[in-house]
Scaffold this motif. Sequence first.
Motif, mmCIF file in Angstrom:
data_model
loop_
_atom_site.group_PDB
_atom_site.id
_atom_site.type_symbol
_atom_site.label_atom_id
_atom_site.label_comp_id
_atom_site.label_asym_id
_atom_site.label_seq_id
_atom_site.Cartn_x
_atom_site.Cartn_y
_atom_site.Cartn_z
ATOM 1 N N ALA A 38 -1.948 -3.799 7.394
ATOM 2 C CA ALA A 38 -3.231 -4.223 7.939
ATOM 3 C C ALA A 38 -4.028 -2.992 8.311
ATOM 4 C CB ALA A 38 -3.011 -5.114 9.154
ATOM 5 N N LYS A 39 -5.147 -2.794 7.612
ATOM 6 C CA LYS A 39 -5.957 -1.628 7.972
ATOM 7 C C LYS A 39 -7.431 -1.876 7.741
ATOM 8 C CE LYS A 39 -4.968 0.907 3.658
ATOM 9 N NZ LYS A 39 -4.712 2.244 3.116
ATOM 10 N N ALA A 96 -6.634 0.300 12.957
ATOM 11 C CA ALA A 96 -7.762 -0.528 13.364
ATOM 12 C C ALA A 96 -9.107 0.174 13.221
ATOM 13 C CB ALA A 96 -7.572 -0.975 14.813
ATOM 14 N N SER A 97 -9.091 1.462 12.906
ATOM 15 C CA SER A 97 -10.372 2.129 12.683
ATOM 16 C C SER A 97 -10.190 3.244 11.659
ATOM 17 C CB SER A 97 -10.916 2.726 13.982
ATOM 18 O OG SER A 97 -10.223 3.918 14.305
ATOM 19 N N HIS A 98 -11.299 3.622 11.031
ATOM 20 C CA HIS A 98 -11.336 4.770 10.125
ATOM 21 C C HIS A 98 -10.399 4.635 8.938
ATOM 22 C CE1 HIS A 98 -12.914 6.221 13.998
ATOM 23 N NE2 HIS A 98 -13.818 6.777 13.216
ATOM 24 N N GLY A 99 -10.114 3.391 8.571
ATOM 25 C CA GLY A 99 -9.376 3.194 7.353
ATOM 26 C C GLY A 99 -10.291 3.398 6.165
ATOM 27 N N PRO A 100 -9.752 3.482 4.962
ATOM 28 C CA PRO A 100 -8.338 3.256 4.646
ATOM 29 C C PRO A 100 -7.444 4.486 4.803
ATOM 30 C CG PRO A 100 -9.591 3.606 2.652
ATOM 31 C CD PRO A 100 -10.560 3.648 3.772
ATOM 32 N N MET A 101 -8.042 5.663 4.999
ATOM 33 C CA MET A 101 -7.184 6.852 5.003
ATOM 34 C C MET A 101 -6.868 7.335 6.404
ATOM 35 S SD MET A 101 -7.794 10.412 3.066
ATOM 36 C CE MET A 101 -6.463 11.421 2.458
ATOM 37 N N GLY A 102 -7.742 7.012 7.346
ATOM 38 C CA GLY A 102 -7.551 7.519 8.686
ATOM 39 C C GLY A 102 -7.748 9.022 8.731
ATOM 40 N N ASN A 160 0.873 -1.180 0.000
ATOM 41 C CA ASN A 160 0.000 0.000 0.000
ATOM 42 C C ASN A 160 0.900 1.215 0.000
ATOM 43 O OD1 ASN A 160 -1.821 -1.994 1.943
ATOM 44 N ND2 ASN A 160 -2.990 -0.746 0.536
ATOM 45 N N MET A 161 0.845 1.981 -1.077
ATOM 46 C CA MET A 161 1.529 3.283 -1.045
ATOM 47 C C MET A 161 0.653 4.294 -1.758
ATOM 48 S SD MET A 161 4.776 2.634 -3.551
ATOM 49 C CE MET A 161 4.580 2.024 -5.217
ATOM 50 N N ALA A 203 -0.031 4.403 9.355
ATOM 51 C CA ALA A 203 -0.454 3.023 9.095
ATOM 52 C C ALA A 203 -1.408 2.914 7.910
ATOM 53 C CB ALA A 203 -1.062 2.395 10.354
ATOM 54 N N THR A 204 -1.306 3.844 6.989
ATOM 55 C CA THR A 204 -2.120 3.744 5.772
ATOM 56 C C THR A 204 -1.329 3.117 4.635
ATOM 57 O OG1 THR A 204 -1.489 6.009 5.297
ATOM 58 C CG2 THR A 204 -3.628 5.679 6.295
ATOM 59 N N ASN A 205 -0.002 3.142 4.764
ATOM 60 C CA ASN A 205 0.867 2.526 3.760
ATOM 61 C C ASN A 205 1.677 1.413 4.426
ATOM 62 O OD1 ASN A 205 0.140 4.467 1.797
ATOM 63 N ND2 ASN A 205 1.639 5.899 2.625
ATOM 64 N N THR A 206 2.151 0.486 3.608
ATOM 65 C CA THR A 206 3.018 -0.568 4.123
ATOM 66 C C THR A 206 4.312 0.054 4.644
ATOM 67 O OG1 THR A 206 2.104 -1.975 2.399
ATOM 68 C CG2 THR A 206 4.057 -2.790 3.540
#
Lengths: 324, 546
Positions: free
Chosen positions: A197-198, A253-259, A92-93, A102-105
Amino acid sequence: MKKNKNISSDNSTGYFSVTRREFLKKHGQAAIFAAAAVKAGLIFPLPAEADQIPDIAVARGGPVEATRAAVEILGGIGVFVKSGDKVVIKPNMSFAHPPERATNTHPDVVRTLSEMCIDAGASSVMILDNPLQGAELCIERSGIEKACRQVPRTSVRTMSSGRFFDKVILDQGKRFKETDVMRDVLDADVLIAAPVAKSHSATGVSLSMKGMMGLIRDRGIMHRRYNLSSAIVDLCTFLKADLAVIDATRVLASHGPMGPGEVIKADRVIASADMVAADAMAIDMFPWYGRDIMPRNVAHVFEAHERGLGRMDLENLIVKTVTA
Amino acid sequence: MNFRVVFQAISLGFFLILLWLATFPLVEWIPVDFFLRLDPLVFSGTLISSRQWIWTLVPGLAIIGLTLILGRFFCGYICPMGITIDISDRFFRTRNKDQNALDPDKEVKLRKIKYFILFFILGMAILSISSVFLASPLSLITRFYGLVVYPGLVLMGDTALDVLLPLNLMLGLDGLVYAEVQTYRFATQWFIVLFFITVFGLVYYAPRFWCRYLCPSGALMALASKRPLVRRKVSADCTDCGICRKKCPMGAIDDDPYNTFHQECITCETCVRACPENAVSFSLSHAEKVSGTVGFIPGRRQLIASALAGTGSAILVHTGISRVQSDFLPGNILPDSLIRPPGALLEEDFQARCISCGLCMKACPTNTLQPTWFEAGPGGLFSPKVLPRRGPCDPLCNVCGRVCPTGALRSLSPAEKMWARIGTSTVIKHKCLAWEWNRECLVCFEVCPYAAIELKRVPESSAPVPFITRHKCSGCGACEYHCPVQGSSAIIVEPMEALRMNSGSYIEKGRAIGLELEADPDRERKLPEYLFDPDDSEDLPPGFSF
């Protein structure tokens, strides 16, 4: 929302869920995480034999050590990458965010993977994504390009122009039957999914299966024309990663994928040759939105299991956990 | 290859390089709007229409000052419009034609037009309406190269990458194989092209037709070069052969070659080079007589009439239905599509300053800035607007205000820019995949850099649906751009509650009115409210299902 009220009568995944759920409810989020994190390797009825290659590897430690250890448990990178192979890694980039979000690897996970592939004799490693925000900003802020710059025969690319894509027929797809896939992915001998992991607002989680959407040109049609979760399964019948390495060093753990959302410092890397199993493991291990979620609660994982693309029945799989 | 041609080539090259550099991230070492600041009309017109002293435009005044000494050197050596017209001259004119074949009576009449245009523009400016964009050579030429030539070249580059892909693959040129260029698309291009075809075509009748007869900046400098210190002089060696008169691209030499119309002379020194007797020179002149002012500058009455025509037109603009008399009062008729860029002044002040040069649009990395057509009334032609469906306004980019030569868009720090709200998003429920089609879509939630979109469950839909947290929405349009609905988006930005301020801090103002517009990923931020009931085991977080 498709609420299946018969969930308790289906015991394929309903292992002592009631008691654990009640326990978790009483003890708040910290306890949830502690409980969930130790669960791997403790609760499964099929412990791994010493010399047996497990279905799922979970390694605990920093991004570099955990990545190496997780792949090592599966028999080492040599099982997946042969000398002369062209490798594509799909991290994820897609966001111009630093690793803490934690939105990208994690860049070190990607770098370690590409180093391992090169050491195994890969002729080239391409790290590919089709980003949501400005490509250059994503490549720069994710830190992935910088981390991989020194790795020989390795390149980090984003692609959006039509000339990089070829049309393919998803002949095992149910409804979503054709799409344009990056040509370099089609040319590759080995495809490695390396998602972070998101959580994901539309599909519950975004892990190795959902991440395959970053290798095609028109994602909008998956939202617009099809049921998104089913379309992901259709896509993964074609884009089936040879190896899935999930970066759970940090978990959004919440509000992904962008947070921005709750970021759990989990220090885990999960690996499997079965992307469905890897995803199922990640779903099971962490508290999403503070809740205990089962793989069957994620529609695309559930459907992939049902359609035989992979397995989410963790209780029947061999999981091996190590501390790196 | 003489000195002038070399100088012109350097000048045009410099202009084009600066134009090319007008992009995000912006270079710090030079203002990329440098050439626009040199235009005397941009200086004087904008000064009058905005009633403000604008320091960045002072170079335009300096050019007028230098014109008193050197004559219209700007036209001959620096102006990229003039140089472009010189190039077009090579295509549209037969070389051996007499440069000055027009009937002298016609000539005298035509030459007055530029003064009429100048006074018309200044007359309009007196009533705060800027029509500088109509005829300022730098505004025109920036628009031409920025919005027509540049996107064309980029497209050709992209096509070349396409065509050469097999070759690049074969040669292993990875840099070229994987190169991607951002292609641009702009509104109003056909009009700009038609205008320039006309300007270039008019060269058929006389070289530098535009500069001789039409250019109001040229007229302004002509007023200052009645008797420049350095000017054309003819020595007694002259044999009256008339070659200089024939060759002069501006027709600035009288039938009697001793006489020069200095106001028309662009000091290109073509006559110096053409003279077989070396009788012509440009030098500091002593108090000899200056001839040739006959008839070219219109009479006072004609000039006043032009200015009055300008003020009359300005009154028409003021009484036109699209005119915004004040942002603060009701009764303004502006379409929802007129979203001004971040940092735009109040609409009436913005229009008084904007010269529609298009530099902000050229510089915009997401191509969201587009020239306006008639939505903002005749005074707002070609002025920039945000078109989110084409691209989002990047919260971290502040280039449009940084390159604006007149301050119609304020130059903002990245932090201030992030708070310079341009509008507010609205969900069009009947088009939305989540609201209307029960699809797990939520792309808007995914892409919003301000985290201004929240998901909720509603009885109407089986999928979680988007709601906009208005005090967090900056109107950047990432949602509108990425929305996978076809045709117009299911989530659109409208100018509602845009922060339009002529001065002061957007951050302070925004905080004072309760906005939270931080897109900076590193900043501490409060999580949005949970979207489900954590105590209800029948309710799962978004995206999960039983």
